[in-house]
Design a protein around this motif. Sequence first.
Motif, PDB file in Angstrom:
ATOM      1  N   GLN A  61     -22.442  38.646  20.967  1.00  0.00           N
ATOM      2  CA  GLN A  61     -22.027  38.609  22.371  1.00  0.00           C
ATOM      3  C   GLN A  61     -23.171  38.989  23.289  1.00  0.00           C
ATOM      4  O   GLN A  61     -23.248  38.518  24.421  1.00  0.00           O
ATOM      5  CB  GLN A  61     -20.855  39.569  22.611  1.00  0.00           C
ATOM      6  CG  GLN A  61     -19.561  39.010  22.098  1.00  0.00           C
ATOM      7  CD  GLN A  61     -18.409  39.936  22.383  1.00  0.00           C
ATOM      8  OE1 GLN A  61     -18.496  40.820  23.226  1.00  0.00           O
ATOM      9  NE2 GLN A  61     -17.319  39.728  21.683  1.00  0.00           N
ATOM     10  N   GLY A  62     -24.038  39.856  22.808  1.00  0.00           N
ATOM     11  CA  GLY A  62     -25.155  40.275  23.644  1.00  0.00           C
ATOM     12  C   GLY A  62     -26.193  39.191  23.796  1.00  0.00           C
ATOM     13  O   GLY A  62     -26.874  39.117  24.800  1.00  0.00           O
ATOM     14  N   GLY A  63     -26.289  38.316  22.786  1.00  0.00           N
ATOM     15  CA  GLY A  63     -27.308  37.284  22.833  1.00  0.00           C
ATOM     16  C   GLY A  63     -28.699  37.862  22.987  1.00  0.00           C
ATOM     17  O   GLY A  63     -29.562  37.269  23.604  1.00  0.00           O
ATOM     18  N   VAL A  64     -28.906  39.071  22.408  1.00  0.00           N
ATOM     19  CA  VAL A  64     -30.209  39.695  22.551  1.00  0.00           C
ATOM     20  C   VAL A  64     -31.189  39.071  21.580  1.00  0.00           C
ATOM     21  O   VAL A  64     -30.860  38.761  20.453  1.00  0.00           O
ATOM     22  CB  VAL A  64     -30.142  41.217  22.325  1.00  0.00           C
ATOM     23  CG1 VAL A  64     -29.676  41.905  23.580  1.00  0.00           C
ATOM     24  CG2 VAL A  64     -29.233  41.559  21.176  1.00  0.00           C
ATOM     25  N   ARG A  65     -32.384  38.918  22.050  1.00  0.00           N
ATOM     26  CA  ARG A  65     -33.441  38.358  21.236  1.00  0.00           C
ATOM     27  C   ARG A  65     -34.256  39.490  20.675  1.00  0.00           C
ATOM     28  O   ARG A  65     -34.927  40.199  21.422  1.00  0.00           O
ATOM     29  CB  ARG A  65     -34.332  37.468  22.110  1.00  0.00           C
ATOM     30  CG  ARG A  65     -35.531  36.885  21.407  1.00  0.00           C
ATOM     31  CD  ARG A  65     -35.119  35.656  20.658  1.00  0.00           C
ATOM     32  NE  ARG A  65     -36.281  34.829  20.373  1.00  0.00           N
ATOM     33  CZ  ARG A  65     -36.815  34.729  19.170  1.00  0.00           C
ATOM     34  NH1 ARG A  65     -36.319  35.399  18.159  1.00  0.00           N
ATOM     35  NH2 ARG A  65     -37.829  33.922  18.978  1.00  0.00           N
ATOM     36  N   LEU A 111     -23.940  25.580  21.223  1.00  0.00           N
ATOM     37  CA  LEU A 111     -25.184  24.880  20.886  1.00  0.00           C
ATOM     38  C   LEU A 111     -26.087  24.760  22.111  1.00  0.00           C
ATOM     39  O   LEU A 111     -27.266  25.109  22.064  1.00  0.00           O
ATOM     40  CB  LEU A 111     -24.845  23.504  20.313  1.00  0.00           C
ATOM     41  CG  LEU A 111     -26.005  22.663  19.796  1.00  0.00           C
ATOM     42  CD1 LEU A 111     -26.745  23.387  18.685  1.00  0.00           C
ATOM     43  CD2 LEU A 111     -25.508  21.311  19.291  1.00  0.00           C
ATOM     44  N   THR A 112     -25.527  24.302  23.223  1.00  0.00           N
ATOM     45  CA  THR A 112     -26.375  24.127  24.403  1.00  0.00           C
ATOM     46  C   THR A 112     -26.844  25.472  24.938  1.00  0.00           C
ATOM     47  O   THR A 112     -27.985  25.588  25.375  1.00  0.00           O
ATOM     48  CB  THR A 112     -25.647  23.383  25.525  1.00  0.00           C
ATOM     49  OG1 THR A 112     -24.320  23.860  25.608  1.00  0.00           O
ATOM     50  CG2 THR A 112     -25.629  21.908  25.282  1.00  0.00           C
ATOM     51  N   PHE A 113     -25.981  26.489  24.861  1.00  0.00           N
ATOM     52  CA  PHE A 113     -26.421  27.807  25.337  1.00  0.00           C
ATOM     53  C   PHE A 113     -27.609  28.300  24.516  1.00  0.00           C
ATOM     54  O   PHE A 113     -28.591  28.807  25.065  1.00  0.00           O
ATOM     55  CB  PHE A 113     -25.267  28.814  25.259  1.00  0.00           C
ATOM     56  CG  PHE A 113     -25.647  30.186  25.743  1.00  0.00           C
ATOM     57  CD1 PHE A 113     -25.866  30.419  27.086  1.00  0.00           C
ATOM     58  CD2 PHE A 113     -25.800  31.234  24.849  1.00  0.00           C
ATOM     59  CE1 PHE A 113     -26.232  31.673  27.537  1.00  0.00           C
ATOM     60  CE2 PHE A 113     -26.167  32.489  25.294  1.00  0.00           C
ATOM     61  CZ  PHE A 113     -26.375  32.712  26.644  1.00  0.00           C
ATOM     62  N   MET A 114     -27.541  28.115  23.202  1.00  0.00           N
ATOM     63  CA  MET A 114     -28.635  28.602  22.374  1.00  0.00           C
ATOM     64  C   MET A 114     -29.885  27.760  22.544  1.00  0.00           C
ATOM     65  O   MET A 114     -31.001  28.260  22.420  1.00  0.00           O
ATOM     66  CB  MET A 114     -28.207  28.665  20.901  1.00  0.00           C
ATOM     67  CG  MET A 114     -27.202  29.760  20.592  1.00  0.00           C
ATOM     68  SD  MET A 114     -27.446  31.303  21.513  1.00  0.00           S
ATOM     69  CE  MET A 114     -28.973  31.904  20.796  1.00  0.00           C
ATOM     70  N   ILE A 115     -29.715  26.463  22.839  1.00  0.00           N
ATOM     71  CA  ILE A 115     -30.901  25.644  23.139  1.00  0.00           C
ATOM     72  C   ILE A 115     -31.561  26.153  24.415  1.00  0.00           C
ATOM     73  O   ILE A 115     -32.784  26.299  24.485  1.00  0.00           O
ATOM     74  CB  ILE A 115     -30.503  24.153  23.251  1.00  0.00           C
ATOM     75  CG1 ILE A 115     -30.180  23.616  21.858  1.00  0.00           C
ATOM     76  CG2 ILE A 115     -31.608  23.345  23.901  1.00  0.00           C
ATOM     77  CD1 ILE A 115     -29.646  22.204  21.842  1.00  0.00           C
ATOM     78  N   LEU A 116     -30.741  26.485  25.392  1.00  0.00           N
ATOM     79  CA  LEU A 116     -31.295  27.034  26.647  1.00  0.00           C
ATOM     80  C   LEU A 116     -32.028  28.344  26.380  1.00  0.00           C
ATOM     81  O   LEU A 116     -33.155  28.554  26.843  1.00  0.00           O
ATOM     82  CB  LEU A 116     -30.167  27.252  27.660  1.00  0.00           C
ATOM     83  CG  LEU A 116     -30.545  28.019  28.918  1.00  0.00           C
ATOM     84  CD1 LEU A 116     -31.571  27.263  29.738  1.00  0.00           C
ATOM     85  CD2 LEU A 116     -29.322  28.324  29.781  1.00  0.00           C
ATOM     86  N   MET A 117     -31.379  29.243  25.619  1.00  0.00           N
ATOM     87  CA  MET A 117     -32.007  30.525  25.341  1.00  0.00           C
ATOM     88  C   MET A 117     -33.313  30.328  24.567  1.00  0.00           C
ATOM     89  O   MET A 117     -34.322  30.985  24.845  1.00  0.00           O
ATOM     90  CB  MET A 117     -31.066  31.426  24.537  1.00  0.00           C
ATOM     91  CG  MET A 117     -29.871  31.928  25.323  1.00  0.00           C
ATOM     92  SD  MET A 117     -30.285  32.240  27.022  1.00  0.00           S
ATOM     93  CE  MET A 117     -30.057  33.911  27.208  1.00  0.00           C
ATOM     94  N   THR A 118     -33.305  29.415  23.587  1.00  0.00           N
ATOM     95  CA  THR A 118     -34.527  29.138  22.832  1.00  0.00           C
ATOM     96  C   THR A 118     -35.632  28.671  23.766  1.00  0.00           C
ATOM     97  O   THR A 118     -36.782  29.099  23.661  1.00  0.00           O
ATOM     98  CB  THR A 118     -34.255  28.056  21.774  1.00  0.00           C
ATOM     99  OG1 THR A 118     -33.184  28.493  20.940  1.00  0.00           O
ATOM    100  CG2 THR A 118     -35.471  27.799  20.931  1.00  0.00           C
ATOM    101  N   ALA A 119     -35.263  27.784  24.700  1.00  0.00           N
ATOM    102  CA  ALA A 119     -36.258  27.257  25.633  1.00  0.00           C
ATOM    103  C   ALA A 119     -36.850  28.383  26.470  1.00  0.00           C
ATOM    104  O   ALA A 119     -38.056  28.432  26.701  1.00  0.00           O
ATOM    105  CB  ALA A 119     -35.630  26.191  26.522  1.00  0.00           C
ATOM    106  N   ILE A 120     -36.009  29.308  26.919  1.00  0.00           N
ATOM    107  CA  ILE A 120     -36.506  30.416  27.730  1.00  0.00           C
ATOM    108  C   ILE A 120     -37.412  31.323  26.895  1.00  0.00           C
ATOM    109  O   ILE A 120     -38.531  31.635  27.263  1.00  0.00           O
ATOM    110  CB  ILE A 120     -35.319  31.228  28.297  1.00  0.00           C
ATOM    111  CG1 ILE A 120     -34.530  30.367  29.284  1.00  0.00           C
ATOM    112  CG2 ILE A 120     -35.814  32.485  28.986  1.00  0.00           C
ATOM    113  CD1 ILE A 120     -33.210  30.998  29.693  1.00  0.00           C
ATOM    114  N   TRP A 121     -36.891  31.726  25.724  1.00  0.00           N
ATOM    115  CA  TRP A 121     -37.634  32.684  24.907  1.00  0.00           C
ATOM    116  C   TRP A 121     -38.960  32.136  24.412  1.00  0.00           C
ATOM    117  O   TRP A 121     -39.896  32.887  24.163  1.00  0.00           O
ATOM    118  CB  TRP A 121     -36.766  33.138  23.726  1.00  0.00           C
ATOM    119  CG  TRP A 121     -35.657  34.022  24.140  1.00  0.00           C
ATOM    120  CD1 TRP A 121     -35.692  34.958  25.146  1.00  0.00           C
ATOM    121  CD2 TRP A 121     -34.339  34.078  23.601  1.00  0.00           C
ATOM    122  NE1 TRP A 121     -34.469  35.577  25.245  1.00  0.00           N
ATOM    123  CE2 TRP A 121     -33.631  35.064  24.318  1.00  0.00           C
ATOM    124  CE3 TRP A 121     -33.692  33.396  22.575  1.00  0.00           C
ATOM    125  CZ2 TRP A 121     -32.304  35.379  24.035  1.00  0.00           C
ATOM    126  CZ3 TRP A 121     -32.385  33.711  22.295  1.00  0.00           C
ATOM    127  CH2 TRP A 121     -31.691  34.688  23.028  1.00  0.00           C
TER     128      TRP A 121
END
Lengths: 280, 311
Positions: free
Chosen positions: A275-279, B233-243
């Motif tokens: 839920q946190g989506g922390v990296r 899936l799209t949320f994690m693609i977005l997060m991957t792109a940011i990170w």
Amino acid sequence: MIRPFKKQRQLSLTPNYIVLIILVGFALGPLVVLAFNSLKSSAEAGRNPLGIPSTFIWSNYPTAWERGGFALTTRNSSIFVVGTVLGVLLLGGMAAYSLARLKLPGANLVMGYFLIASTLPVWLFLVPLFILWRNLGLYNTIHGLIIIYIALNSPFAIFLLRSYMVNLPADFEDAARVDGANEWQVFSRIVIPLSWPGFLTVGLVVALSVWNEFLLATVFLSDQKLLPVATSYYQFTTRFSRDWGLTSAAAVMMIAPILVIFLALQRRFIEGLTQGGVRG
Amino acid sequence: MAPQQSALTRPAQGLPSRRKTRFTRKMLVPWLFVLPILLLHMLIAVGPSLAAVYYSLTKWSGIGPAEFIGLENFRRMLFDDTDFKRAFLHNLIWLGLFLTIPILLSLAAASLLAPIKRGGMLFRAALFIPYIVPSVVTASIWRNLLHPTLGVGAQLAKVGIPGFDVAYLGQSGTALYAAAFVDNWHWWGFLMVLFLAAMQNIPPDLYEAARIDGATRWQEFRHITIPGIRPTLTFMILMTAIWSFLVFDYVWILTQGGPAGGSEVMGTLVYKNAFNRFDAGYASALGLTMSCFAGIMIAIFAVLRRRGWEI
């Protein structure tokens, strides 16, 4: 009729199990090798770097503990973890309570602020924050870093705790208010005990992220005596890079507490982290 | 509503104190609960972010007064600094690697794990464990495993499979990919758990209906699983792109951006400029720029979504 059907279903899952077992090998194999190496002498680690140790050198652990200064760094890390977790739970919990239960005027603005501000990357403000902390005398202090950790971990805590508190039944709170309790008493005596699973989840996630944190600890601490285990371990591996037995034993000591807590509270951990989506 | 009306109809002298308690109860107390963390967060994130915008326009060592030089830092970054160009290119490679390999791997693993009832929790926990290992430990483990004479490659060479005993982290041509590999080892299990959770929310009767219609496994995956987990899936693609523009830990711990800049990324470049070369003004400009790339990714997503893309 039922038997062949059942058999067919089980048969069709066999490839799944095979691939998954290979993937588990990929995920855990390196950790197994780490555990093996933690029990080897440096000579044996050179001869046999991947296999089971021929003799188990248990003394690697006390030696690594001693030379890596783990007594001190574990103490430091514990202070960082406890200080940050308490701060996040208290300040984040208060904000979540206000957002969820007190009909805060401008609640949407505050939520919007935390949503947007939590996406600000640390690289954007790292350098000015470093200067600011130096000018405020907070650079190279334990509480200085804890304050940063509290601020940066709070948005996630507020979102998660708020979503917990929104769903609490209002009856207990109302009853307490009728009995003359003020909002602080309602928060500390009623809301915290009722939403403890949320607090536990947030506490676990924040504790893990602080225990593992590297960049901020590297930037904001220079005194060897203040380093947490992560940055201290990094220096330890560069100093003793040839002695795999010692560095591996130190690594095992560092991840053992996390692994134990993770295995004990797996569901809550995974729920919080996803839920946190922390990296990390 | 009743207390409010009675307050309004009260005689004038009773009004101030009554209004004050109302103000305290409805306004002051809720804000007092929010303010500590709000102010703290502003002090740490927003104030310095605004300061970074100003410092990016100055030449400054971090001590003493900053000298205003306009856009000179950005001109230097774009036209003179070959390190920056290379670092930016490496971030793009990183983006490409992380948008494909871990996502495909975790999608495959999650779809294999989703139908498993017996031992499913065990697999999930085992695959998740690398995610909770600290970056310094992950890096240390893989520095050993990728060692040219003692690592996995060297052992393969011993049993007659030559060609893998390479100093992956010690050559400028492979260091970036080796660091990405190590980061991915720690990362993909987390993605897998997210996708698995999303897949387990797909109604099972969709799959049953597809099976009755004679769908193959691939068709099930393509037409039921992927649409079913699309938001995740799209949320994690977005997060991957940011990170991908903000990566630092693994590269720094494993190679410090080397050898010879072979794995330099924008994050390591900011760090070096700020804390090794004391070029705080230029480092602020770099930090602002890499944050902008992350912001651009969010903007692209927002625009696509507004245009009616189902993401």
